[in-house]
Motif scaffolding. Structure first.
Motif, PDB file in Angstrom:
ATOM      1  N   TYR A   3       0.836  -1.207   0.000  1.00 57.20           N
ATOM      2  CA  TYR A   3       0.000   0.000   0.000  1.00 57.20           C
ATOM      3  C   TYR A   3       0.870   1.257   0.000  1.00 57.20           C
ATOM      4  N   HIS A   4       1.854   1.285   0.917  1.00 59.24           N
ATOM      5  CA  HIS A   4       2.691   2.480   1.034  1.00 59.24           C
ATOM      6  C   HIS A   4       3.877   2.179   1.949  1.00 59.24           C
ATOM      7  N   GLU A   5       5.046   2.664   1.580  1.00 61.73           N
ATOM      8  CA  GLU A   5       6.198   2.509   2.465  1.00 61.73           C
ATOM      9  C   GLU A   5       6.389   3.825   3.219  1.00 61.73           C
ATOM     10  N   PHE A  50      -6.591   9.605  11.232  1.00 65.49           N
ATOM     11  CA  PHE A  50      -7.557  10.110  10.242  1.00 65.49           C
ATOM     12  C   PHE A  50      -7.079   9.730   8.849  1.00 65.49           C
ATOM     13  N   ASP A  51      -8.014   9.446   7.957  1.00 67.10           N
ATOM     14  CA  ASP A  51      -7.726   9.407   6.523  1.00 67.10           C
ATOM     15  C   ASP A  51      -9.038   9.638   5.806  1.00 67.10           C
ATOM     16  N   GLN A  52      -9.015  10.539   4.826  1.00 68.95           N
ATOM     17  CA  GLN A  52     -10.265  10.838   4.132  1.00 68.95           C
ATOM     18  C   GLN A  52     -10.563   9.829   3.021  1.00 68.95           C
ATOM     19  N   ASP A  53      -9.596   8.963   2.713  1.00 72.86           N
ATOM     20  CA  ASP A  53      -9.797   7.966   1.667  1.00 72.86           C
ATOM     21  C   ASP A  53     -10.325   6.681   2.310  1.00 72.86           C
ATOM     22  N   LEU A  95       2.039  14.299   4.642  1.00 71.56           N
ATOM     23  CA  LEU A  95       1.066  14.899   3.707  1.00 71.56           C
ATOM     24  C   LEU A  95       1.050  14.246   2.316  1.00 71.56           C
ATOM     25  N   GLY A  96       0.076  14.666   1.539  1.00 73.59           N
ATOM     26  CA  GLY A  96       0.022  14.241   0.138  1.00 73.59           C
ATOM     27  C   GLY A  96      -0.701  12.935  -0.059  1.00 73.59           C
ATOM     28  N   VAL A  97      -0.360  12.267  -1.165  1.00 75.78           N
ATOM     29  CA  VAL A  97      -1.042  11.012  -1.488  1.00 75.78           C
ATOM     30  C   VAL A  97      -0.120   9.826  -1.225  1.00 75.78           C
ATOM     31  N   ARG A 120      -9.560  12.555  -6.695  1.00 77.14           N
ATOM     32  CA  ARG A 120     -10.169  12.824  -5.390  1.00 77.14           C
ATOM     33  C   ARG A 120      -9.596  11.853  -4.374  1.00 77.14           C
ATOM     34  N   MET A 121      -9.134  12.374  -3.221  1.00 77.54           N
ATOM     35  CA  MET A 121      -8.721  11.459  -2.153  1.00 77.54           C
ATOM     36  C   MET A 121      -9.978  10.902  -1.489  1.00 77.54           C
ATOM     37  N   ASN A 122     -10.980  11.757  -1.363  1.00 79.89           N
ATOM     38  CA  ASN A 122     -12.271  11.326  -0.814  1.00 79.89           C
ATOM     39  C   ASN A 122     -13.199  11.118  -2.003  1.00 79.89           C
TER      40      ASN A 122
HETATM   41  C1  LIG Z   1       1.581  10.004   2.278  1.00 82.03           C
HETATM   42  S1  LIG Z   1       0.155   9.126   2.703  1.00 82.03           S
HETATM   43  C2  LIG Z   1       0.432   8.648   4.363  1.00 82.03           C
HETATM   44  C3  LIG Z   1       1.138   7.360   4.504  1.00 82.03           C
HETATM   45  C4  LIG Z   1       1.246   6.858   5.922  1.00 82.03           C
HETATM   46  N1  LIG Z   1       2.010   7.738   6.762  1.00 82.03           N
HETATM   47  C5  LIG Z   1       1.853   5.467   5.950  1.00 82.03           C
HETATM   48  O1  LIG Z   1       2.835   5.252   6.682  1.00 82.03           O
HETATM   49  O2  LIG Z   1       1.343   4.598   5.246  1.00 82.03           O
HETATM   50  C6  LIG Z   1      -1.040  10.385   2.918  1.00 82.03           C
HETATM   51  C7  LIG Z   1      -2.417   9.862   3.315  1.00 82.03           C
HETATM   52  O3  LIG Z   1      -3.105  10.959   3.879  1.00 82.03           O
HETATM   53  C8  LIG Z   1      -4.401  11.023   3.377  1.00 82.03           C
HETATM   54  N2  LIG Z   1      -4.767  12.443   3.371  1.00 82.03           N
HETATM   55  C9  LIG Z   1      -4.207  13.448   2.667  1.00 82.03           C
HETATM   56  N3  LIG Z   1      -4.815  14.613   2.934  1.00 82.03           N
HETATM   57  C10 LIG Z   1      -5.772  14.336   3.859  1.00 82.03           C
HETATM   58  C11 LIG Z   1      -6.742  15.127   4.533  1.00 82.03           C
HETATM   59  N4  LIG Z   1      -6.880  16.433   4.285  1.00 82.03           N
HETATM   60  N5  LIG Z   1      -7.535  14.526   5.433  1.00 82.03           N
HETATM   61  C12 LIG Z   1      -7.427  13.186   5.681  1.00 82.03           C
HETATM   62  N6  LIG Z   1      -6.567  12.381   5.042  1.00 82.03           N
HETATM   63  C13 LIG Z   1      -5.738  12.949   4.146  1.00 82.03           C
HETATM   64  C14 LIG Z   1      -4.329  10.420   1.982  1.00 82.03           C
HETATM   65  O4  LIG Z   1      -5.582   9.890   1.629  1.00 82.03           O
HETATM   66  C15 LIG Z   1      -3.242   9.352   2.158  1.00 82.03           C
HETATM   67  O5  LIG Z   1      -3.792   8.103   2.454  1.00 82.03           O
END
Ligand SMILES: C[S@@+](CC[C@H](N)C(=O)[O-])C[C@H]1O[C@@H](n2cnc3c(N)ncnc32)[C@H](O)[C@@H]1O
Length: 299
Positions: A3-5, A50-53, A95-97, A120-122
């Protein structure tokens, strides 16, 4: 594909100086890498994330000290209040995606994958990249490309989008790339397309306003001495974080009180932002643009 590192994992968690019995918030849960690391350091403490996705929910962690809230972090204070939380010991934002969002073609974030123009993240919100690209007026496109993409040729790129959409709706990432390609020298194509996509993504997700709101709420929520670790990936985000720490506001102008004492609300823990080590850069290219700023809430 994972999913993500997590980026700058050790550094950002160390910055929080975790109290095993404290209350922490990870405002960008994603794949949960940072959250897992916080939980490992907690004893009786608690972590809210929190995560909006909604897709991030599949990574939720089964632990009774953990609560995942599927909301935009701009509403953090309200949702924490609903949980009975008024003050916290530390907040982390990455931050970011996520890599998952980038690499999933039909989310439309990537210049390399063909997918619908979405970004869209959400995915329950109305505004998508398709609307921005097909419905925004010339002036608005120019403004977002200039402000959010820092593109020098914002006008000609916007104009070419308007011309292309007169022929046909711009539906996919490939359609968008074709619409603008004559204004992009091939040797700079990846850089300029990345800036263009970044600008549209920031607009669609209202990223800079959400970041400002979250940062101000963080200052309110943190106890005196509480820590804020923020990892940003481009200069627009980093500038807001840096200015708030340095001057107590987003403009970066230091205001002083009657006695000439600066009105500061946070103290920087390191003068310069922390960046990825050579080892991390080699194993995770996404860490290249990451900047971590750690700060502490002043009394
Ligand atoms: C860079 S990733 C975070 C990765 C996480 N730290 C990990 O270790 O897997 C950013 C995440 O933040 C979420 N995100 C970005 N902006 C957001 C916001 N305004 N509110 C909630 N979630 C947000 C995105 O959907 C994404 O899943």
């Amino acid at each position: 594909m994972g999913y993500h590192e997590a980026v700058l994992l050790k550094e950002s968690i160390a910055g929080l100086r975790i109290d095993p019995n404290g209350t922490y918030v990870d405002v960008t849960f994603g794949g949960g890498g940072h959250s897992k690391s916080i939980l490992e350091k907690l004893d009786k403490g608690i972590l809210f994330a929190f995560d909006q996705d909604a897709d991030a929910q599949k990574n939720s962690i089964d632990d009774n000290r953990f609560v995942l809230i599927n909301q935009n972090f701009r509403f953090m204070q309200k949702f924490l209040r609903l949980e009975g939380v008024l003050k916290v010991d530390g907040i982390l934002a990455d931050l970011g995606v996520s890599s998952y969002q980038f690499d999933t073609a039909d989310r439309g974030f990537s210049i390399r994958e063909e997918g619908e123009l979405d970004m869209r993240m959400n995915t329950t919100q109305e505004l998508s990249a398709k609307q921005v690209v097909n419905e925004y007026e010339l002036d608005d496109l120019c403004r977002i490309f200039r402000e959010y993409g820092e593109l020098k040729n914002a006008f000609s790129i916007s104009k070419s989008i308007l011309l292309a959409r007169e022929e046909d709706e711009i539906l996919t990432t490939e359609d968008l790339k074709n619409a603008v390609k004559k204004h992009i020298p091939p040797h700079k194509s990846n850089k300029i397309l990345a800036q263009l996509f970044q600008a549209i993504r920031i607009e669609v997700n209202d990223e800079l306003k959400a970041l400002k709101e979250m940062l101000l709420q963080s200052v309110d929520l943190l106890k005196t001495g509480g820590r804020l670790s923020v990892i940003s990936y481009h200069s627009l985000e980093d500038r807001l974080v840096k200015n708030l720490i340095k001057s107590g506001n987003f403009k970066g102008d230091i205001e002083k009180d009657f006695y000439g004492v600066p009105n500061l609300i946070l103290k920087a823990i390191s003068k310069k932002p922390i960046t990825a080590s050579q080892e991390e850069l080699e194993s995770n290219p996404r860490s290249r643009s990451a900047k971590l700023r750690v700060s502490e809430k002043l009394a």
